[in-house]
Design a protein around this motif. Structure first.
Motif, PDB file in Angstrom:
ATOM      1  N   LEU A  45       0.835  -1.207   0.000  1.00  0.00           N
ATOM      2  CA  LEU A  45       0.000   0.000   0.000  1.00  0.00           C
ATOM      3  C   LEU A  45       0.871   1.258   0.000  1.00  0.00           C
ATOM      4  O   LEU A  45       0.680   2.169  -0.812  1.00  0.00           O
ATOM      5  N   VAL A  46       1.835   1.283   0.917  1.00  0.00           N
ATOM      6  CA  VAL A  46       2.713   2.448   1.034  1.00  0.00           C
ATOM      7  C   VAL A  46       3.582   2.574  -0.208  1.00  0.00           C
ATOM      8  O   VAL A  46       3.752   3.658  -0.762  1.00  0.00           O
ATOM      9  N   ALA A  47       4.104   1.445  -0.678  1.00  0.00           N
ATOM     10  CA  ALA A  47       4.969   1.484  -1.873  1.00  0.00           C
ATOM     11  C   ALA A  47       4.227   2.134  -3.030  1.00  0.00           C
ATOM     12  O   ALA A  47       4.790   2.941  -3.770  1.00  0.00           O
ATOM     13  N   CYS A  48       2.947   1.812  -3.178  1.00  0.00           N
ATOM     14  CA  CYS A  48       2.166   2.319  -4.311  1.00  0.00           C
ATOM     15  C   CYS A  48       1.684   3.750  -4.109  1.00  0.00           C
ATOM     16  O   CYS A  48       1.002   4.292  -4.974  1.00  0.00           O
ATOM     17  N   GLY A  49       1.985   4.338  -2.975  1.00  0.00           N
ATOM     18  CA  GLY A  49       1.713   5.763  -2.812  1.00  0.00           C
ATOM     19  C   GLY A  49       0.429   6.111  -2.091  1.00  0.00           C
ATOM     20  O   GLY A  49       0.042   7.278  -2.023  1.00  0.00           O
ATOM     21  N   LEU A 102      -2.350  19.626   4.954  1.00  0.00           N
ATOM     22  CA  LEU A 102      -1.238  18.778   5.385  1.00  0.00           C
ATOM     23  C   LEU A 102      -0.404  18.404   4.160  1.00  0.00           C
ATOM     24  O   LEU A 102      -0.961  18.114   3.092  1.00  0.00           O
ATOM     25  N   PHE A 103       0.913  18.430   4.326  1.00  0.00           N
ATOM     26  CA  PHE A 103       1.772  18.131   3.172  1.00  0.00           C
ATOM     27  C   PHE A 103       1.971  16.624   3.055  1.00  0.00           C
ATOM     28  O   PHE A 103       2.833  16.029   3.682  1.00  0.00           O
ATOM     29  N   ASP A 104       1.101  16.004   2.251  1.00  0.00           N
ATOM     30  CA  ASP A 104       1.184  14.572   1.927  1.00  0.00           C
ATOM     31  C   ASP A 104       1.551  14.502   0.459  1.00  0.00           C
ATOM     32  O   ASP A 104       0.792  15.002  -0.386  1.00  0.00           O
ATOM     33  N   ALA A 105       2.676  13.885   0.129  1.00  0.00           N
ATOM     34  CA  ALA A 105       3.118  13.975  -1.265  1.00  0.00           C
ATOM     35  C   ALA A 105       3.898  12.755  -1.721  1.00  0.00           C
ATOM     36  O   ALA A 105       4.444  12.001  -0.908  1.00  0.00           O
ATOM     37  N   LEU A 106       3.921  12.598  -3.030  1.00  0.00           N
ATOM     38  CA  LEU A 106       4.759  11.592  -3.687  1.00  0.00           C
ATOM     39  C   LEU A 106       5.685  12.322  -4.651  1.00  0.00           C
ATOM     40  O   LEU A 106       5.265  13.275  -5.306  1.00  0.00           O
ATOM     41  N   VAL A 107       6.910  11.859  -4.743  1.00  0.00           N
ATOM     42  CA  VAL A 107       7.830  12.392  -5.738  1.00  0.00           C
ATOM     43  C   VAL A 107       7.972  11.336  -6.833  1.00  0.00           C
ATOM     44  O   VAL A 107       8.277  10.178  -6.543  1.00  0.00           O
ATOM     45  N   ILE A 108       7.708  11.775  -8.058  1.00  0.00           N
ATOM     46  CA  ILE A 108       7.654  10.837  -9.191  1.00  0.00           C
ATOM     47  C   ILE A 108       8.826  11.069 -10.124  1.00  0.00           C
ATOM     48  O   ILE A 108       9.051  12.188 -10.601  1.00  0.00           O
ATOM     49  N   GLU A 109       9.534  10.004 -10.401  1.00  0.00           N
ATOM     50  CA  GLU A 109      10.657  10.074 -11.331  1.00  0.00           C
ATOM     51  C   GLU A 109      10.246   9.384 -12.622  1.00  0.00           C
ATOM     52  O   GLU A 109       9.846   8.217 -12.605  1.00  0.00           O
ATOM     53  N   ASP A 145       4.050   2.893 -11.767  1.00  0.00           N
ATOM     54  CA  ASP A 145       3.836   2.042 -10.604  1.00  0.00           C
ATOM     55  C   ASP A 145       4.810   2.428  -9.503  1.00  0.00           C
ATOM     56  O   ASP A 145       5.497   3.447  -9.609  1.00  0.00           O
ATOM     57  N   ASP A 146       4.879   1.584  -8.466  1.00  0.00           N
ATOM     58  CA  ASP A 146       5.657   1.951  -7.282  1.00  0.00           C
ATOM     59  C   ASP A 146       7.138   2.192  -7.575  1.00  0.00           C
ATOM     60  O   ASP A 146       7.797   2.913  -6.835  1.00  0.00           O
TER      61      ASP A 146
END
Ligand code: GUN
Ligand code: FE
Length: 419
Positions: A117-121, A375-382, A405-406
């Motif tokens: 779950l966490v891996a997938c963001g 709230l700063f909830d974020a994903l950084v995408i490469e 994907d993750d």
């Protein structure tokens, strides 16, 4: 230790409103005490010298909010989906959920679930455990270790399911109360009242759960109007209720405290009005709608009516835990709907992204967007350098949603804390 001020540099994309992206290219987001203070072209003087995380040419997007999934079904993702809902529960699902009475099994399976779950963001979620109190305790502990934000529900069932998985009404209520008292003051992983759905709940159980929701001021989650056979069954079981929604409403389980209902595919006009009036959120679970052939939630119609909709993976009715998959399937289903009814416009990518971030994030307060004070909830995408050079930020996000994907998520932030 979490820094009181953190500056994140990169390209920011979010959806403050459902109709369009807001893009901040090469910008600096200032996060103070876990909340967004602002997004600036350069670091303001007053924040010079603060800690900076520089992500260069990468995308920074709000992390995903999954409004509906079953942790105890994770192992069966992608299996056994030839039957429709009610048979699927009996053929496959209950037998797996029964295993969660074993603490060791529960801990292992829930750990696999939480890691993926966490891996997938997905860093916020409304989660069904199983009917086992001790198994559900394991899920609380596993999620606390992962430090994500979740509402976790012990699944209440006291009839119309195999003996091995139901409890007496009293045992179901007692187990729920035990978990509430143990976890109600947790910061990130909190209890939620979780009748599985009306058919597996006696009137006494629903009444008792509603009383707990009101007494402890707890949110509620359940399933609503997912499948036509299910709806007929509810009508037969609850003859004095006007409709399915009314079964929950009469028992203080429909908006009297914050409520999220999965599916809501076949809501009549009166039910739609009640959903709106009580500010009940609906979790659209498109993969699940298809896999167990329940139907298609009329997402466009509901959005036009002003109902609040988020997305759910509905693991394991849905087979993919990454919420970007739910975004894609929501769009695809809306395109199919549009082929037969041109008045119903397909969902745009921004609308689907909104539902999976700020839309669902509403259930958790100011989350799911980079607006000030959220709230700063974020994903950084490469993404690939060739893609990054050639395409706009919007195109790059659309591609990540569709085929990412993750492996492309290179950092995750929750309430300003790097996980
Ligand atoms: N309705 C009652 N239980 C379930 C479940 O486990 N999954 C889905 N999709 N619908 C349900
Ligand atoms: Fe479900």
């Amino acid at each position: 230790m979490v820094e009181p001020v953190l500056i994140v540099k990169g390209h920011f994309i979010h959806t403050p409103t459902a109709d369009a992206y807001e893009v901040h290219e090469n910008s600096c987001l200032v996060c103070v005490d876990g909340r967004v203070e602002g997004i600036y072209p350069v670091i303001p003087d007053r924040f010079k010298g603060c800690l900076v995380h520089d992500y260069g040419n990468r995308l920074v997007i709000p992390s995903f909010v999954d409004l509906h999934l079953h942790a105890a079904q994770f192992l069966q993702c992608g299996m056994g989906m030839t039957s429709q809902l009610l048979d699927w529960l009996g053929d496959y699902t209950f037998d797996l959920e029964r295993q969660f009475q074993n603490r060791e099994f529960a801990r292992k399976a829930y750990t696999l679930f939480a890691e993926k779950l966490v891996a997938c963001g997905t860093l916020r979620a409304c989660i069904f455990a199983s009917s086992s109190t001790q198994g559900t305790e394991e899920l609380f502990e596993v999620l606390k270790e992962k430090k994500i934000c979740a509402y976790v529900g012990k699944v209440n069932m006291d009839r119309n399911a195999p003996e091995f998985i139901i409890e007496t009404t009293q045992a179901s209520l007692d187990g729920t109360r035990y978990l509430i008292e143990k976890y109600q003051d947790e910061q990130r992983v909190k209890p939620i009242i979780t009748p599985r759905f009306a058919p597996t709940s006696s009137p006494g159980l629903l009444k008792g759960l509603g009383a707990l929701a009101v007494k402890y001021r707890l949110p509620v989650q359940s399933h609503l109007s997912e499948n036509l056979d299910e709806i007929q069954w509810v009508q037969a079981l609850f003859k004095r209720s006007k409709n399915y929604s009314d079964v929950y409403f009469k028992n203080n389980l429909f908006g009297q405290t914050p409520t999220v209902m999965a599916h809501g595919i076949y809501l009549g006009e009166g039910e739609r009005d009640l959903v709106k009036k009580m500010d009940v959120m609906l979790a659209h679970c498109p993969d699940s709608n298809i896999n167990v052939r329940s139907g298609i939630m009329p997402a466009r119609t509901y959005l036009d009516l002003g109902l609040r909709i988020g997305l759910g993976s509905d693991i394991a009715g849905g087979h993919k835990i990454g919420l970007n998959e739910a975004m894609v399937r929501a769009i695809q289903l809306s395109k199919l709907v549009n082929l037969t009814d041109k008045t119903l416009k397909p969902l745009t990518v921004a609308e689907a992204f909104y539902m999976g971030t700020k839309g669902g994030g509403h259930f958790f307060g100011k989350t799911g967007s980079f607006e000030t004070d959220f709230l700063f909830d974020a994903l950084v995408i490469e993404d690939d350098a060739m893609i990054a050079q050639r395409y706009s930020l919007e195109d790059r996000l659309e591609k990540f949603i569709h085929v990412g994907d993750d492996r492309q998520i290179c950092a995750r932030y929750l309430e300003g804390e790097k996980l």
